[in-house]
Write a protein that holds these residues in place. Sequence first.
Motif, PDB file in Angstrom:
ATOM      1  N   GLY A 257       2.018 -14.458 -11.123  1.00 42.06           N
ATOM      2  CA  GLY A 257       1.456 -15.224 -10.026  1.00 42.06           C
ATOM      3  C   GLY A 257       1.493 -14.346  -8.789  1.00 42.06           C
ATOM      4  O   GLY A 257       1.252 -13.150  -8.853  1.00 42.06           O
ATOM      5  N   PRO A 258       1.833 -14.901  -7.620  1.00 45.04           N
ATOM      6  CA  PRO A 258       1.903 -14.081  -6.408  1.00 45.04           C
ATOM      7  C   PRO A 258       2.859 -12.907  -6.588  1.00 45.04           C
ATOM      8  O   PRO A 258       3.990 -13.072  -7.051  1.00 45.04           O
ATOM      9  N   ALA A 259       2.408 -11.722  -6.246  1.00 47.62           N
ATOM     10  CA  ALA A 259       3.241 -10.530  -6.349  1.00 47.62           C
ATOM     11  C   ALA A 259       4.130 -10.434  -5.107  1.00 47.62           C
ATOM     12  O   ALA A 259       3.827 -11.010  -4.059  1.00 47.62           O
ATOM     13  N   PRO A 260       5.233  -9.684  -5.199  1.00 44.85           N
ATOM     14  CA  PRO A 260       6.083  -9.508  -4.014  1.00 44.85           C
ATOM     15  C   PRO A 260       5.376  -8.641  -2.972  1.00 44.85           C
ATOM     16  O   PRO A 260       4.566  -7.783  -3.315  1.00 44.85           O
ATOM     17  N   ARG A 261       5.673  -8.859  -1.705  1.00 47.54           N
ATOM     18  CA  ARG A 261       5.047  -8.045  -0.655  1.00 47.54           C
ATOM     19  C   ARG A 261       5.816  -6.728  -0.519  1.00 47.54           C
ATOM     20  O   ARG A 261       7.033  -6.696  -0.477  1.00 47.54           O
ATOM     21  N   THR A 262       5.061  -5.630  -0.459  1.00 46.33           N
ATOM     22  CA  THR A 262       5.639  -4.301  -0.332  1.00 46.33           C
ATOM     23  C   THR A 262       4.930  -3.536   0.782  1.00 46.33           C
ATOM     24  O   THR A 262       3.970  -4.021   1.385  1.00 46.33           O
ATOM     25  N   ARG A 263       5.350  -2.302   1.011  1.00 42.27           N
ATOM     26  CA  ARG A 263       4.739  -1.456   2.032  1.00 42.27           C
ATOM     27  C   ARG A 263       3.311  -1.070   1.669  1.00 42.27           C
ATOM     28  O   ARG A 263       2.558  -0.575   2.508  1.00 42.27           O
ATOM     29  N   PHE A 264       2.908  -1.292   0.405  1.00 42.75           N
ATOM     30  CA  PHE A 264       1.548  -0.974  -0.017  1.00 42.75           C
ATOM     31  C   PHE A 264       0.555  -2.088   0.302  1.00 42.75           C
ATOM     32  O   PHE A 264      -0.660  -1.857   0.261  1.00 42.75           O
ATOM     33  N   ASN A 265       1.063  -3.266   0.589  1.00 40.35           N
ATOM     34  CA  ASN A 265       0.184  -4.424   0.789  1.00 40.35           C
ATOM     35  C   ASN A 265      -0.143  -4.609   2.260  1.00 40.35           C
ATOM     36  O   ASN A 265       0.252  -5.593   2.890  1.00 40.35           O
ATOM     37  N   VAL A 266      -0.886  -3.638   2.792  1.00 45.64           N
ATOM     38  CA  VAL A 266      -1.224  -3.615   4.220  1.00 45.64           C
ATOM     39  C   VAL A 266      -2.692  -3.245   4.382  1.00 45.64           C
ATOM     40  O   VAL A 266      -3.357  -2.791   3.444  1.00 45.64           O
ATOM     41  N   SER A 267      -3.196  -3.421   5.586  1.00 44.32           N
ATOM     42  CA  SER A 267      -4.544  -2.935   5.906  1.00 44.32           C
ATOM     43  C   SER A 267      -4.509  -1.421   6.071  1.00 44.32           C
ATOM     44  O   SER A 267      -3.508  -0.848   6.526  1.00 44.32           O
ATOM     45  N   LEU A 268      -5.599  -0.768   5.720  1.00 42.42           N
ATOM     46  CA  LEU A 268      -5.639   0.691   5.675  1.00 42.42           C
ATOM     47  C   LEU A 268      -5.971   1.304   7.027  1.00 42.42           C
ATOM     48  O   LEU A 268      -6.688   0.715   7.839  1.00 42.42           O
ATOM     49  N   SER A 269      -5.478   2.510   7.225  1.00 41.12           N
ATOM     50  CA  SER A 269      -5.930   3.339   8.340  1.00 41.12           C
ATOM     51  C   SER A 269      -7.059   4.226   7.824  1.00 41.12           C
ATOM     52  O   SER A 269      -7.440   4.161   6.658  1.00 41.12           O
ATOM     53  N   ASP A 270      -7.596   5.093   8.685  1.00 39.82           N
ATOM     54  CA  ASP A 270      -8.648   6.007   8.245  1.00 39.82           C
ATOM     55  C   ASP A 270      -8.078   7.361   7.854  1.00 39.82           C
ATOM     56  O   ASP A 270      -8.741   8.404   7.954  1.00 39.82           O
ATOM     57  N   THR A 271      -6.832   7.388   7.373  1.00 43.04           N
ATOM     58  CA  THR A 271      -6.198   8.617   6.892  1.00 43.04           C
ATOM     59  C   THR A 271      -5.816   8.440   5.425  1.00 43.04           C
ATOM     60  O   THR A 271      -5.635   7.317   4.955  1.00 43.04           O
ATOM     61  N   ARG A 272      -5.700   9.563   4.713  1.00 42.74           N
ATOM     62  CA  ARG A 272      -5.317   9.532   3.313  1.00 42.74           C
ATOM     63  C   ARG A 272      -4.290  10.624   3.013  1.00 42.74           C
ATOM     64  O   ARG A 272      -4.302  11.698   3.620  1.00 42.74           O
ATOM     65  N   SER A 273      -3.426  10.300   2.060  1.00 44.26           N
ATOM     66  CA  SER A 273      -2.471  11.262   1.516  1.00 44.26           C
ATOM     67  C   SER A 273      -2.751  11.361   0.020  1.00 44.26           C
ATOM     68  O   SER A 273      -2.923  10.339  -0.653  1.00 44.26           O
ATOM     69  N   PHE A 274      -2.811  12.599  -0.497  1.00 43.67           N
ATOM     70  CA  PHE A 274      -3.160  12.779  -1.911  1.00 43.67           C
ATOM     71  C   PHE A 274      -2.236  13.796  -2.563  1.00 43.67           C
ATOM     72  O   PHE A 274      -1.870  14.808  -1.956  1.00 43.67           O
TER      73      PHE A 274
END
Length: 539
Positions: A257-274
């Motif tokens: 069901g509902p997943a736990p909230r983590t640091r990944f569950n946010v709105s994005l910036s216009d930067t990326r890390s790869f």
Amino acid sequence: MKQLAGLDASFLYLETPQMPMHVGALHLLELPAGYDGDYIEDLREHMRARMPLLPALRRRLVAMPLGLSNPGWVDAEPDLEEHIVEIPLPEGSGMAELEAQVGALHPVLLDRSLPLWKFHVFTGLEPSPEGQQRVALYTQLHHAAVDGQAAVALAQVILDLSPEPRPIDAIAARGKKRGQLGTVGMLRAAVSQQWKQTVKLARSLPSAANILGSMAMGYAGGAAAGASIDKLRNLLSDVASQTTAVVRGKTAVSSLGPAPRTRFNVSLSDTRSFSGVTLPLAELNRTRKRHHASVNDAVLFVIGGALRRFLTKHGPLPRKSLIAAVPVSTRAAGDTTSNNQATMTFMSLGTHLGDPSERLAHVMASSKAMKAQMSQLKSLMPTDFPSLGIPWLMQAGAMLYGRAKVAEKLPVVANVVISNVPGPQLPLYLAGAKMLTNYPTSIAVHGLALNVTVQTYNQSLDIGLMACGEAMPETAEFAAYVEAAFMEFQALPVAEVVEAEPAPVVKKAAAKKAPAKKVAAKKMVAKKAPARRRAAAAA
């Protein structure tokens, strides 16, 4: 002109500077011994020769009048000077510099006035241990044109099995040229397309109703198809509700069901890390077979273990299991059409379990339960639908969603995207250069700031980690945790893990009690099986 299907066009409408919708890969290439040519020019010539077989790279978008419905594709000859560009790096650059370049280039949107693809060639790399020259290639293909499987089909045309490029038949036809219609013609085409999409959707409804009805009957244990709206609601809830595994005599239930909230569950910036990481496929296969797990089970276990390590350090590690959104291909075998044919399911990663044996059993049970449901439900997922007015609505909604940071306000459905795309198991060559790596570069979206895409290549498992640069700048550290989780997987002893079997779907009148002798025989086999597995492992 050919209008885009609804699913393909949605990748255009959802695209913003914070959420680019192109996919691709980072390839490390080794040039032939003694090479003294200009590889960028050689690559352009190579692509020019292959263009007759690459219609997806020879078309551009044309908007419908007033943006009333989906845009269309028209033929366009790509300028290879624009689409294949060189990026010189400082001499002696390595993987860290390449990964930083991908992180910087990925947020740059493709020019929609041109065919939606671009190749970046990096020079200045350190040579191989044997002293051979190396270059790298970062590819960008818009998701409106291809999905993972379609990109693999394109690669089969572009790449070769030897350093010497194979000849291309002179009779290879480009097909009927699609030109741009006038305003009246485009309006006429749009109305025609809307009608076809509506009729197609209407025709699929009876089949969808039959599938849901059959599933409802199974869920009710043979009750009438229309027995209860509540039962149907419970059925649909069960598609994403729970998986059960019996581990060492204990029952572990995971709610999807509902997943736990983590640091990944946010709105994005216009930067990326790869970052990219490679795992040996032969060893992964040996290990997973010991545990009777699939490749996908092994991938989910390894990524789940890396997430558990990462969140244990950077916190917080939720007490509830993280949920992965997992794309599922609906493409028929042999279909190489350049479009999107996929849907999405959800899998529990068992990150709340400290014991790796329990976590593997949890993942395998979750995978088995979801596969059983998806075999029926994936045919219900439309890839095309009427689009009148949709462009305005989706584009406005995508912009508002990001600016208002809606991802932080809505319940969390999943925490991370994990995609597994089968690839070639032989070494491949591009314009004479040997391809050493194939790290996928995929899409992070609002609310899911980390995308993990896996592709098999030449007896390796190449993993691309794409994340929002603000939500997760530590992708290089996460790559190290992936390697650590893989070593944990290798060291995992074969445990007595018995997955709970789903209840058989039978009509009440047809249900029969199994003879006592057969039941006893099955119990005896079940008791002996673990001993045989232990003996085999010891041998």
